[in-house]
Design a protein around this motif. Sequence first.
Motif, PDB file in Angstrom:
ATOM      1  N   PRO A  38     137.086  76.841 106.305  1.00 44.52           N
ATOM      2  CA  PRO A  38     137.983  75.689 106.421  1.00 44.52           C
ATOM      3  C   PRO A  38     139.075  75.753 105.355  1.00 44.52           C
ATOM      4  O   PRO A  38     138.822  76.157 104.228  1.00 44.52           O
ATOM      5  CB  PRO A  38     137.085  74.482 106.207  1.00 44.52           C
ATOM      6  CG  PRO A  38     135.745  74.987 105.859  1.00 44.52           C
ATOM      7  CD  PRO A  38     135.738  76.465 105.936  1.00 44.52           C
ATOM      8  N   GLY A  39     140.270  75.346 105.743  1.00 45.57           N
ATOM      9  CA  GLY A  39     141.394  75.338 104.807  1.00 45.57           C
ATOM     10  C   GLY A  39     142.009  73.956 104.723  1.00 45.57           C
ATOM     11  O   GLY A  39     141.450  72.976 105.200  1.00 45.57           O
ATOM     12  N   ARG A  40     143.183  73.897 104.150  1.00 48.32           N
ATOM     13  CA  ARG A  40     143.892  72.630 103.986  1.00 48.32           C
ATOM     14  C   ARG A  40     144.540  72.178 105.279  1.00 48.32           C
ATOM     15  O   ARG A  40     144.906  72.997 106.121  1.00 48.32           O
ATOM     16  CB  ARG A  40     144.977  72.784 102.933  1.00 48.32           C
ATOM     17  CG  ARG A  40     144.435  73.018 101.556  1.00 48.32           C
ATOM     18  CD  ARG A  40     145.562  73.081 100.571  1.00 48.32           C
ATOM     19  NE  ARG A  40     145.032  73.282  99.228  1.00 48.32           N
ATOM     20  CZ  ARG A  40     145.780  73.488  98.186  1.00 48.32           C
ATOM     21  NH1 ARG A  40     147.089  73.534  98.297  1.00 48.32           N
ATOM     22  NH2 ARG A  40     145.234  73.659  97.011  1.00 48.32           N
ATOM     23  N   ALA A  41     144.721  70.877 105.398  1.00 46.20           N
ATOM     24  CA  ALA A  41     145.456  70.251 106.507  1.00 46.20           C
ATOM     25  C   ALA A  41     144.949  70.699 107.882  1.00 46.20           C
ATOM     26  O   ALA A  41     145.719  70.926 108.797  1.00 46.20           O
ATOM     27  CB  ALA A  41     146.948  70.531 106.377  1.00 46.20           C
ATOM     28  N   GLU A  44     142.187  76.738 109.525  1.00 41.46           N
ATOM     29  CA  GLU A  44     140.992  77.556 109.308  1.00 41.46           C
ATOM     30  C   GLU A  44     141.441  78.981 109.051  1.00 41.46           C
ATOM     31  O   GLU A  44     142.429  79.439 109.613  1.00 41.46           O
ATOM     32  CB  GLU A  44     140.080  77.537 110.532  1.00 41.46           C
ATOM     33  CG  GLU A  44     139.525  76.170 110.853  1.00 41.46           C
ATOM     34  CD  GLU A  44     138.752  76.147 112.156  1.00 41.46           C
ATOM     35  OE1 GLU A  44     137.917  75.252 112.292  1.00 41.46           O
ATOM     36  OE2 GLU A  44     138.986  76.997 113.037  1.00 41.46           O
ATOM     37  N   TYR A  45     140.702  79.685 108.200  1.00 44.45           N
ATOM     38  CA  TYR A  45     140.972  81.088 107.931  1.00 44.45           C
ATOM     39  C   TYR A  45     139.917  81.907 108.662  1.00 44.45           C
ATOM     40  O   TYR A  45     138.739  81.808 108.359  1.00 44.45           O
ATOM     41  CB  TYR A  45     140.926  81.368 106.426  1.00 44.45           C
ATOM     42  CG  TYR A  45     141.977  80.608 105.656  1.00 44.45           C
ATOM     43  CD1 TYR A  45     143.258  81.131 105.520  1.00 44.45           C
ATOM     44  CD2 TYR A  45     141.695  79.378 105.095  1.00 44.45           C
ATOM     45  CE1 TYR A  45     144.229  80.432 104.821  1.00 44.45           C
ATOM     46  CE2 TYR A  45     142.666  78.673 104.404  1.00 44.45           C
ATOM     47  CZ  TYR A  45     143.932  79.210 104.267  1.00 44.45           C
ATOM     48  OH  TYR A  45     144.896  78.515 103.587  1.00 44.45           O
ATOM     49  N   LYS A  62     145.458  76.748 113.048  1.00 42.93           N
ATOM     50  CA  LYS A  62     145.470  75.286 112.975  1.00 42.93           C
ATOM     51  C   LYS A  62     144.536  74.783 114.069  1.00 42.93           C
ATOM     52  O   LYS A  62     144.757  75.018 115.253  1.00 42.93           O
ATOM     53  CB  LYS A  62     146.874  74.738 113.177  1.00 42.93           C
ATOM     54  CG  LYS A  62     146.928  73.236 113.062  1.00 42.93           C
ATOM     55  CD  LYS A  62     148.331  72.745 112.842  1.00 42.93           C
ATOM     56  CE  LYS A  62     148.367  71.247 112.810  1.00 42.93           C
ATOM     57  NZ  LYS A  62     148.068  70.683 111.542  1.00 42.93           N
TER      58      LYS A  62
END
Length: 75
Positions: A38-41, A44-45, A62
């Motif tokens: 999980p990433g920001r805003a 996902e990576y 996204k």
Amino acid sequence: MPAGRNSIPIPEQTLQATPVLSTCPDCSAALAVLRIIPGRAGAEYWTMRCTRCGGIHLDIVKAAPARADNGDLRA
């Protein structure tokens, strides 16, 4: 799938707003998902490995918004 085993989603089985690589850009073979972080805003990576050449590829995806109870997508 037996109880207790986790499955790793493949790009075609997940909800996402951004398309995910499904073939290797170097040799056109299938990519296997290694990890989704999980990433920001809401991003996902996705780390994927080529099943032929072994290359590692990273996509920043996204995620699609969650569905409401009535089936509509809400922003």
